[in-house]
Scaffold this motif. Structure first.
Motif, PDB file in Angstrom:
ATOM      1  N   ALA A 182       0.839  -1.196   0.000  1.00  0.00           N
ATOM      2  CA  ALA A 182       0.000   0.000   0.000  1.00  0.00           C
ATOM      3  C   ALA A 182       0.871   1.242   0.000  1.00  0.00           C
ATOM      4  O   ALA A 182       1.934   1.269   0.634  1.00  0.00           O
ATOM      5  N   THR A 183       0.431   2.264  -0.712  1.00  0.00           N
ATOM      6  CA  THR A 183       1.125   3.550  -0.657  1.00  0.00           C
ATOM      7  C   THR A 183       0.279   4.551   0.112  1.00  0.00           C
ATOM      8  O   THR A 183      -0.950   4.489   0.093  1.00  0.00           O
ATOM      9  N   THR A 184       0.939   5.453   0.793  1.00  0.00           N
ATOM     10  CA  THR A 184       0.224   6.487   1.546  1.00  0.00           C
ATOM     11  C   THR A 184       1.139   7.696   1.713  1.00  0.00           C
ATOM     12  O   THR A 184       2.315   7.653   1.350  1.00  0.00           O
ATOM     13  N   SER A 185       0.584   8.756   2.302  1.00  0.00           N
ATOM     14  CA  SER A 185       1.351   9.994   2.422  1.00  0.00           C
ATOM     15  C   SER A 185       1.668  10.361   3.864  1.00  0.00           C
ATOM     16  O   SER A 185       2.343  11.360   4.105  1.00  0.00           O
ATOM     17  N   SER A 186       1.182   9.586   4.833  1.00  0.00           N
ATOM     18  CA  SER A 186       1.386   9.981   6.228  1.00  0.00           C
ATOM     19  C   SER A 186       1.615   8.781   7.136  1.00  0.00           C
ATOM     20  O   SER A 186       1.135   7.670   6.858  1.00  0.00           O
ATOM     21  N   ALA A 187       2.313   9.020   8.224  1.00  0.00           N
ATOM     22  CA  ALA A 187       2.588   7.965   9.199  1.00  0.00           C
ATOM     23  C   ALA A 187       1.310   7.495   9.876  1.00  0.00           C
ATOM     24  O   ALA A 187       1.131   6.303  10.159  1.00  0.00           O
ATOM     25  N   ALA A 188       0.381   8.416  10.116  1.00  0.00           N
ATOM     26  CA  ALA A 188      -0.885   8.054  10.771  1.00  0.00           C
ATOM     27  C   ALA A 188      -1.693   7.107   9.900  1.00  0.00           C
ATOM     28  O   ALA A 188      -2.243   6.100  10.378  1.00  0.00           O
ATOM     29  N   ALA A 193      -2.090  -4.612   5.633  1.00  0.00           N
ATOM     30  CA  ALA A 193      -1.125  -4.355   4.560  1.00  0.00           C
ATOM     31  C   ALA A 193       0.236  -4.949   4.940  1.00  0.00           C
ATOM     32  O   ALA A 193       0.713  -4.769   6.059  1.00  0.00           O
ATOM     33  N   ASP A 194       0.843  -5.669   4.001  1.00  0.00           N
ATOM     34  CA  ASP A 194       2.124  -6.335   4.280  1.00  0.00           C
ATOM     35  C   ASP A 194       3.300  -5.379   4.157  1.00  0.00           C
ATOM     36  O   ASP A 194       4.283  -5.500   4.881  1.00  0.00           O
ATOM     37  N   HIS A 195       3.213  -4.433   3.227  1.00  0.00           N
ATOM     38  CA  HIS A 195       4.273  -3.447   3.015  1.00  0.00           C
ATOM     39  C   HIS A 195       3.623  -2.093   2.778  1.00  0.00           C
ATOM     40  O   HIS A 195       2.605  -2.000   2.082  1.00  0.00           O
ATOM     41  N   ILE A 196       4.207  -1.051   3.340  1.00  0.00           N
ATOM     42  CA  ILE A 196       3.664   0.296   3.185  1.00  0.00           C
ATOM     43  C   ILE A 196       4.780   1.223   2.719  1.00  0.00           C
ATOM     44  O   ILE A 196       5.880   1.230   3.295  1.00  0.00           O
ATOM     45  N   ILE A 197       4.483   2.000   1.691  1.00  0.00           N
ATOM     46  CA  ILE A 197       5.462   2.945   1.138  1.00  0.00           C
ATOM     47  C   ILE A 197       4.883   4.353   1.224  1.00  0.00           C
ATOM     48  O   ILE A 197       3.764   4.596   0.782  1.00  0.00           O
ATOM     49  N   ASN A 198       5.639   5.268   1.819  1.00  0.00           N
ATOM     50  CA  ASN A 198       5.230   6.672   1.852  1.00  0.00           C
ATOM     51  C   ASN A 198       5.675   7.326   0.541  1.00  0.00           C
ATOM     52  O   ASN A 198       6.859   7.518   0.295  1.00  0.00           O
ATOM     53  N   TYR A 199       4.701   7.636  -0.313  1.00  0.00           N
ATOM     54  CA  TYR A 199       5.047   8.123  -1.652  1.00  0.00           C
ATOM     55  C   TYR A 199       5.579   9.553  -1.658  1.00  0.00           C
ATOM     56  O   TYR A 199       6.199   9.978  -2.634  1.00  0.00           O
ATOM     57  N   TRP A 228       8.531   5.177  -5.863  1.00  0.00           N
ATOM     58  CA  TRP A 228       7.933   4.052  -5.123  1.00  0.00           C
ATOM     59  C   TRP A 228       7.603   2.852  -6.003  1.00  0.00           C
ATOM     60  O   TRP A 228       7.486   1.731  -5.515  1.00  0.00           O
ATOM     61  N   GLY A 229       7.492   3.073  -7.310  1.00  0.00           N
ATOM     62  CA  GLY A 229       7.232   1.949  -8.204  1.00  0.00           C
ATOM     63  C   GLY A 229       8.364   0.936  -8.188  1.00  0.00           C
ATOM     64  O   GLY A 229       8.135  -0.278  -8.108  1.00  0.00           O
TER      65      GLY A 229
END
Length: 347
Positions: A195-201, A211-217, A223-224
């Motif tokens: 999953a990609t997201t923009s914030s730590a929260a 979600a198994d892996h999280i990337i802050n875009y 991030w790709g």
């Protein structure tokens, strides 16, 4: 018995802001012989609902129209030829009322609730019996009201063309409704989710959802490539739910596996100043790029069976609006202040 009048919202015209949205009294519609009168208990908003009154929606729409495709409620009256529903049944709406089976066609695309046909942001609605499904037994009205558009779009992306298999990798972008349903459906199927997201929260909430892996875009603009490295042997992602459009598609091509599927669902990302991919990128990356326009009633019923079997509960934002607060709900969602689905309690 239903009352003779009700409250409803109407998009009367296209305006720059939401000034075309008007709250007014209206007669409760009469039931035809093949129709069902529903007392609506809840509705939920989609990005589509926000851009229709702004005149930015690329699919058919008529004005004036009662907005909202997503709704859930209780049957209060049925027409003389209706056999599928009875008084007291809990139901949810079908997005394109004419899309019953198989692929969507042009005729079905002109039957969208809240765009062409009057939708769900009202106290009572009359719908064709073919335009409703029985709500999942495990969900309340607010939860059931989120299924019509975002949930079915995610389900169609994962199962409509190349069905997701256990052990495959799915990438979802952000924390909107489609992405959250995609995450939940993928985990229920035994897939790995990036999953990609923009914030730590928001990252913490994504972890809670599995979600198994999280990337802050925002921190990782490439991030790709990062997502690709997280897949077995670095081969890439099997399914991508592409909701950003111009702002994210280039990265999706970097992440996708050979013969993978990019389901193009939205265009909320800002692609300003970026090199935009072309259709030939599908060839150079040996993948399928598919536009997804919600799904059929048949597909929605398949999804509901899976929701009941796996006891999946939609991610509903903690802030719930009332019907008279609908314009505030539009503004709240436009400001991207929500997590998951934004809902409106009606009755």
């Amino acid at each position: 018995m239903a009352p003779s009048t009700m409250k409803q919202w109407v998009v009367e015209s296209k305006e720059k802001d939401f000034d075309g949205l008007v709250y007014k009294d209206a007669p409760v519609p009469k039931v035809g012989e093949s129709e069902v009168l529903v007392k609506l208990h809840a509705a939920s908003l989609n990005y589509r609902d926000l851009i229709i009154p702004k005149g930015q929606y690329p699919f058919p729409s008529n004005f004036p129209v009662v907005p909202g495709s997503d709704g859930a409620g209780e049957v209060v009256e049925v027409g003389s030829k209706v056999t599928d529903f009875k008084k007291g049944d809990r139901v949810a709406t079908v997005f394109n009322q004419g899309h019953q089976y198989g692929p969507v066609n042009i005729a079905a695309s002109h039957t969208g609730l809240g765009g062409v046909l009057d939708g769900t942001l009202r106290e009572y609605g009359v719908f064709s019996a073919s335009g409703l499904v029985k709500a999942p037994k495990n969900l309340n009205a607010l939860e059931s009201s989120t299924l019509t558009c975002a949930a079915l779009t995610a389900w169609n992306a994962l199962y409509g063309l190349k069905p997701l298999k256990p052990g495959q990798v799915v990438l979802v972008q952000g924390t909107g409704g489609v992405s959250m349903f995609g995450l939940q459906f993928a985990k229920a199927a035994g897939a790995t989710v990036i999953a990609t997201t923009s914030s730590a929260a928001k990252a913490e909430k994504l972890k809670e959802l599995g979600a198994d892996h999280i990337i802050n875009y925002r921190q990782d603009t490439n991030w790709g490539e990062t997502a690709r490295k997280l897949t077995p042997e670095g081969e890439g992602v099997d399914h991508i739910l592409e909701v950003g459009g111009p702002g994210t598609l280039a990265q999706s091509f970097k992440a996708i596996k050979y013969e993978g599927l990019i389901s193009v669902i939205g265009f909320i990302g800002d692609g300003t100043g970026q090199d935009q991919p072309t259709i030939l990128d599908a060839l150079s990356n040996i993948c399928t790029v598919r536009g997804v326009y919600v799904g059929s009633k048949e597909l929605m019923q398949d999804m509901i069976r899976a929701i009941e079997a796996n006891d999946i509960h939609p991610v509903v934002d903690e802030k719930v609006f009332t019907l008279d607060q609908t314009r505030k709900a539009y503004e709240h969602m436009w400001g991207q202040n929500h997590f998951g689905k934004l809902t409106i309690k009606i009755n």
